[in-house]
Design an enzyme around this catalytic site. Structure first.
Site, PDB file in Angstrom:
ATOM      1  CG  MET A   1      -1.863  -1.242   1.201  1.00  0.00           C
ATOM      2  SD  MET A   1      -3.379  -1.036   2.131  1.00  0.00           S
ATOM      3  CE  MET A   1      -2.752  -0.785   3.769  1.00  0.00           C
TER       4      MET A   1
ATOM      5  NE  ARG B   1      -2.514   1.371  10.028  1.00  0.00           N
ATOM      6  CZ  ARG B   1      -2.907   0.379   9.232  1.00  0.00           C
ATOM      7  NH1 ARG B   1      -2.193  -0.744   9.201  1.00  0.00           N
ATOM      8  NH2 ARG B   1      -3.977   0.488   8.468  1.00  0.00           N
TER       9      ARG B   1
ATOM     10  CG  HIS C   1       7.204  -2.132   2.089  1.00  0.00           C
ATOM     11  ND1 HIS C   1       6.990  -1.053   2.911  1.00  0.00           N
ATOM     12  CD2 HIS C   1       6.037  -2.822   2.079  1.00  0.00           C
ATOM     13  CE1 HIS C   1       5.756  -1.069   3.360  1.00  0.00           C
ATOM     14  NE2 HIS C   1       5.149  -2.139   2.884  1.00  0.00           N
TER      15      HIS C   1
HETATM   16  O1  PAF Z   1       0.163  -5.949   3.596  1.00  0.00           O
HETATM   17  C1  PAF Z   1      -0.280  -5.022   2.877  1.00  0.00           C
HETATM   18  O2  PAF Z   1       0.393  -4.015   2.622  1.00  0.00           O
HETATM   19  C2  PAF Z   1      -1.684  -5.128   2.314  1.00  0.00           C
HETATM   20  O3  PAF Z   1      -2.537  -5.790   3.193  1.00  0.00           O
HETATM   21  C3  PAF Z   1      -1.720  -5.776   0.917  1.00  0.00           C
HETATM   22  C4  PAF Z   1      -1.248  -7.212   0.950  1.00  0.00           C
HETATM   23  C5  PAF Z   1      -0.857  -4.978  -0.063  1.00  0.00           C
HETATM   24  C6  PAF Z   1      -3.157  -5.781   0.371  1.00  0.00           C
HETATM   25  O4  PAF Z   1      -3.665  -4.485   0.259  1.00  0.00           O
END
Ligand code: PAF
Length: 295
Positions: free
Chosen positions: A30, A187, A37
């Site tokens: 997201m 967050r 990430h």
């Molecule tokens: O983990 C996340 O960032 C979200 O839940 C995902 C898997 C991208 C789905 O919107």
């Protein structure tokens, strides 16, 4: 790096890669990217011929009172990080194209979606399973990478990918932590300095539980009580000890377990967890160190 804003453009790009015999790795996000990430993107780039990152703040996984509107959107820095790591394409659809007028189809994974995060977020996993199905249909990946911090999400997506014959291998990657132990999360940027200091009790309590497990504690209530005591300063949502494969609560630690916590810390709802395998059943190994296919 290609920026693809429609599912049609995304699928055309992926079909061209497949026609050229290339494997596609996929990191769904997201946005508001952090080192967690980055670890998923690096694994994708290392393990596939080409890699896609999606950035889509998915409205169906937020309840009306939650932070959909405030969720951090950091497009420019996200793109810079993806480019530096070697991502080949970004898929960034508009909400209206994912959920057009009249949209009526949702994916619900039974069993695994009960308990833990669904207690206070009953809408959450239906939204996640639905959007990940739609992202898989657009990106057509061979492998998709998720973080262990969202352990229940990972188990649900693995089950869903198998049950719906998606052909996607779901890879779970270890939790990435700040130097002081706080699990990385988009967050975390909501936290004041005081909240940030309090938030440390999640990882510290889990570390204390890990020590107890390593020392041979096998009573789930004892372990959970230890964690609850360590988190007394924050508003606990749950402290649960479950079977890592089924998410069913356990009394005795006699198999691979997930010890998971969630708490409200200031404005942020934070989660963290550990996985543990009793040495009695593994002849010495206590936990997986590297990336693994989920569950
Ligand atoms: O983990 C996340 O960032 C979200 O839940 C995902 C898997 C991208 C789905 O919107």
């Amino acid at each position: 790096m290609k920026i693809l804003k429609t599912k049609e453009a995304m699928r055309a790009w992926s079909f061209a890669q497949k026609a050229a015999g290339k494997s596609i790795g996929f990191v769904p996000t997201m946005g508001a990217l952090h080192e967690g990430h980055a670890s998923l993107m690096r694994a994708s780039v290392a393990g596939n011929d080409v890699s896609v990152l999606s950035i889509f703040v998915n409205p169906t996984q937020f309840a009306p009172h939650e932070d959909y509107g405030q969720y951090p959107r950091t497009w420019d820095t996200d793109l810079a990080m993806a480019e530096e790591i070697g991502i080949d394409a970004i898929y960034a659809p508009e909400a209206g194209s994912i959920y057009p007028e009249g949209y009526a189809t949702y994916v619900n994974v039974e069993g695994l979606s009960v308990g833990l995060c669904s207690g206070t977020r009953p809408h959450f996993f239906r939204g996640v399973a639905t959007v990940v199905t739609k992202l898989f249909n657009a990106v057509l990946p061979d492998r998709a990478y998720f973080g262990q911090k969202d352990a229940q999400q990972c188990a649900i997506i693995t089950r869903m990918a198998q049950d719906l014959d998606s052909g996607v291998e779901v890879v779970e990657m270890p939790i990435v932590r700040e130097a002081d132990g706080l699990a990385m999360s988009s967050r975390n940027r909501y936290l004041s300095d005081a909240d940030r200091a309090q938030a440390l009790c999640l990882s510290q309590s889990l570390a204390a539980a890990q020590a107890a497990l390593d020392a041979g504690e096998r009573d789930a209530e004892v372990v959970k009580a230890l964690v609850r005591d360590g988190m007394a300063a924050v508003e606990i949502d749950y402290v649960e000890l479950v079977d890592a494969a089924t998410m069913a609560p356990l009394d005795t630690i006699d198999r691979r377990i997930l010890l998971a916590v969630a708490a409200q810390v200031g404005p942020a709802r934070l989660i963290d967890n550990l996985k543990f395998v009793p040495s009695e059943i593994t002849q010495g190994a206590s936990a997986p160190a590297e990336a693994e296919a989920c569950c």
